[in-house]
Scaffold this motif. Structure first.
Motif, PDB file in Angstrom:
ATOM      1  N   GLN A 179       0.835  -1.190   0.000  1.00 29.46           N
ATOM      2  CA  GLN A 179       0.000   0.000   0.000  1.00 29.46           C
ATOM      3  C   GLN A 179       0.880   1.254   0.000  1.00 29.46           C
ATOM      4  OE1 GLN A 179      -2.691   0.219   3.295  1.00 29.46           O
ATOM      5  NE2 GLN A 179      -4.008   1.659   2.264  1.00 29.46           N
ATOM      6  N   VAL A 180       0.516   2.217  -0.814  1.00 24.15           N
ATOM      7  CA  VAL A 180       1.228   3.488  -0.890  1.00 24.15           C
ATOM      8  C   VAL A 180       0.601   4.440   0.116  1.00 24.15           C
ATOM      9  CG1 VAL A 180       1.755   5.460  -2.370  1.00 24.15           C
ATOM     10  CG2 VAL A 180       1.780   3.156  -3.320  1.00 24.15           C
ATOM     11  N   SER A 181       1.448   5.164   0.836  1.00 22.85           N
ATOM     12  CA  SER A 181       0.941   6.153   1.781  1.00 22.85           C
ATOM     13  C   SER A 181       1.195   7.549   1.225  1.00 22.85           C
ATOM     14  CB  SER A 181       1.628   6.005   3.141  1.00 22.85           C
ATOM     15  OG  SER A 181       2.957   6.465   3.068  1.00 22.85           O
ATOM     16  N   PHE A 182       0.569   8.542   1.814  1.00 22.73           N
ATOM     17  CA  PHE A 182       0.784   9.920   1.386  1.00 22.73           C
ATOM     18  C   PHE A 182       2.245  10.316   1.581  1.00 22.73           C
ATOM     19  CE2 PHE A 182       0.684  14.561   2.044  1.00 22.73           C
ATOM     20  CZ  PHE A 182       0.228  14.920   0.794  1.00 22.73           C
ATOM     21  N   LYS A 183       2.868   9.832   2.654  1.00 21.43           N
ATOM     22  CA  LYS A 183       4.275  10.152   2.898  1.00 21.43           C
ATOM     23  C   LYS A 183       5.169   9.633   1.777  1.00 21.43           C
ATOM     24  CE  LYS A 183       4.286  10.788   7.812  1.00 21.43           C
ATOM     25  NZ  LYS A 183       5.128  10.741   8.982  1.00 21.43           N
ATOM     26  N   ASP A 184       4.744   8.556   1.106  1.00 19.89           N
ATOM     27  CA  ASP A 184       5.525   8.016  -0.012  1.00 19.89           C
ATOM     28  C   ASP A 184       5.553   8.953  -1.210  1.00 19.89           C
ATOM     29  OD1 ASP A 184       6.080   5.629   1.372  1.00 19.89           O
ATOM     30  OD2 ASP A 184       4.290   4.644   0.579  1.00 19.89           O
ATOM     31  N   VAL A 185       4.544   9.796  -1.343  1.00 16.07           N
ATOM     32  CA  VAL A 185       4.434  10.661  -2.524  1.00 16.07           C
ATOM     33  C   VAL A 185       4.529  12.149  -2.192  1.00 16.07           C
ATOM     34  CG1 VAL A 185       3.111   8.976  -3.852  1.00 16.07           C
ATOM     35  CG2 VAL A 185       1.896  10.653  -2.453  1.00 16.07           C
ATOM     36  N   CYS A 186       4.851  12.463  -0.945  1.00 21.68           N
ATOM     37  CA  CYS A 186       4.925  13.860  -0.513  1.00 21.68           C
ATOM     38  C   CYS A 186       6.376  14.247  -0.250  1.00 21.68           C
ATOM     39  CB  CYS A 186       4.109  14.048   0.764  1.00 21.68           C
ATOM     40  SG  CYS A 186       4.082  15.742   1.364  1.00 21.68           S
ATOM     41  N   VAL A 187       6.738  15.422  -0.697  1.00 17.71           N
ATOM     42  CA  VAL A 187       8.062  15.979  -0.419  1.00 17.71           C
ATOM     43  C   VAL A 187       7.863  17.102   0.594  1.00 17.71           C
ATOM     44  CG1 VAL A 187      10.029  17.231  -1.390  1.00 17.71           C
ATOM     45  CG2 VAL A 187       8.888  15.446  -2.725  1.00 17.71           C
ATOM     46  N   ASP A 188       8.581  17.019   1.701  1.00 15.71           N
ATOM     47  CA  ASP A 188       8.508  18.065   2.716  1.00 15.71           C
ATOM     48  C   ASP A 188       9.681  19.018   2.562  1.00 15.71           C
ATOM     49  OD1 ASP A 188       6.208  17.086   4.076  1.00 15.71           O
ATOM     50  OD2 ASP A 188       7.447  15.613   5.119  1.00 15.71           O
ATOM     51  N   PHE A 189       9.404  20.298   2.713  1.00 10.79           N
ATOM     52  CA  PHE A 189      10.442  21.320   2.669  1.00 10.79           C
ATOM     53  C   PHE A 189      10.563  21.965   4.034  1.00 10.79           C
ATOM     54  CE2 PHE A 189       9.075  21.329  -1.809  1.00 10.79           C
ATOM     55  CZ  PHE A 189      10.301  21.228  -2.443  1.00 10.79           C
ATOM     56  N   THR A 190      11.780  22.309   4.432  1.00 10.69           N
ATOM     57  CA  THR A 190      11.957  23.151   5.603  1.00 10.69           C
ATOM     58  C   THR A 190      11.627  24.576   5.170  1.00 10.69           C
ATOM     59  OG1 THR A 190      14.272  23.633   5.115  1.00 10.69           O
ATOM     60  CG2 THR A 190      13.823  21.693   6.504  1.00 10.69           C
ATOM     61  N   GLN A 191      11.507  25.472   6.121  1.00 10.79           N
ATOM     62  CA  GLN A 191      11.238  26.867   5.785  1.00 10.79           C
ATOM     63  C   GLN A 191      12.370  27.428   4.927  1.00 10.79           C
ATOM     64  OE1 GLN A 191      10.837  29.480   9.127  1.00 10.79           O
ATOM     65  NE2 GLN A 191      10.116  31.185   7.894  1.00 10.79           N
ATOM     66  N   GLU A 192      13.603  27.087   5.268  1.00 11.05           N
ATOM     67  CA  GLU A 192      14.741  27.580   4.506  1.00 11.05           C
ATOM     68  C   GLU A 192      14.690  27.074   3.057  1.00 11.05           C
ATOM     69  OE1 GLU A 192      19.383  28.130   5.392  1.00 11.05           O
ATOM     70  OE2 GLU A 192      18.741  26.032   5.409  1.00 11.05           O
ATOM     71  N   GLU A 193      14.392  25.790   2.871  1.00 14.23           N
ATOM     72  CA  GLU A 193      14.302  25.223   1.524  1.00 14.23           C
ATOM     73  C   GLU A 193      13.160  25.869   0.739  1.00 14.23           C
ATOM     74  OE1 GLU A 193      15.898  20.708   2.425  1.00 14.23           O
ATOM     75  OE2 GLU A 193      13.822  21.196   2.840  1.00 14.23           O
ATOM     76  N   TRP A 194      12.022  26.068   1.402  1.00 14.37           N
ATOM     77  CA  TRP A 194      10.857  26.670   0.756  1.00 14.37           C
ATOM     78  C   TRP A 194      11.193  28.070   0.242  1.00 14.37           C
ATOM     79  CZ3 TRP A 194       6.544  24.970  -1.283  1.00 14.37           C
ATOM     80  CH2 TRP A 194       5.525  25.869  -1.577  1.00 14.37           C
ATOM     81  N   CYS A 195      11.957  28.810   1.036  1.00 14.96           N
ATOM     82  CA  CYS A 195      12.326  30.175   0.657  1.00 14.96           C
ATOM     83  C   CYS A 195      13.214  30.216  -0.582  1.00 14.96           C
ATOM     84  CB  CYS A 195      13.021  30.868   1.818  1.00 14.96           C
ATOM     85  SG  CYS A 195      11.919  31.235   3.187  1.00 14.96           S
ATOM     86  N   LEU A 196      13.901  29.133  -0.870  1.00 19.13           N
ATOM     87  CA  LEU A 196      14.789  29.088  -2.026  1.00 19.13           C
ATOM     88  C   LEU A 196      14.049  28.790  -3.334  1.00 19.13           C
ATOM     89  CD1 LEU A 196      17.797  27.162  -0.452  1.00 19.13           C
ATOM     90  CD2 LEU A 196      17.623  29.624  -0.903  1.00 19.13           C
ATOM     91  N   LEU A 197      12.797  28.360  -3.233  1.00 19.31           N
ATOM     92  CA  LEU A 197      12.014  28.076  -4.437  1.00 19.31           C
ATOM     93  C   LEU A 197      11.496  29.365  -5.048  1.00 19.31           C
ATOM     94  CD1 LEU A 197       9.831  25.059  -3.204  1.00 19.31           C
ATOM     95  CD2 LEU A 197      11.984  24.972  -4.488  1.00 19.31           C
TER      96      LEU A 197
END
Length: 84
Positions: free
Chosen positions: A7-25
């Motif tokens: 079974q695939v979970s949401f965590k398997d298909v989700c990428v989490d960003f830290t605040q610092e990483e998010w700011c670089l996008l």
């Protein structure tokens, strides 16, 4: 060879960003991330994925920034300083 389906979970298909990483996008990358995360969650729900809605989905639906908290990072995005 017959492998058992896992079974695939949401965590398997989700990428989490830290605040610092998010700011670089850049803005287009942030929009793409939101679109893909919402689409992935929608697909999982359509095939019977039944758990409570992940926090990142609530944040995106409310127009909030979806990054995760990680100690040691600043509270606001700052421009990246270039090396002289």
């Amino acid at each position: 060879m017959n492998k058992a389906q896992e079974q695939v979970s949401f965590k398997d298909v989700c990428v989490d960003f830290t605040q610092e990483e998010w700011c670089l996008l850049d803005p287009a990358q942030k929009i793409l991330y939101r679109d893909v995360i919402l689409e992935n969650y929608s697909h999982l729900v359509s095939v019977g994925y039944c758990i409570s809605k992940p926090e990142v989905i609530f944040k995106i639906e409310q127009g909030e920034e979806p990054w995760t908290l990680e100690e040691g990072f600043p509270n606001q995005c700052r421009p990246v300083e270039s090396e002289a």
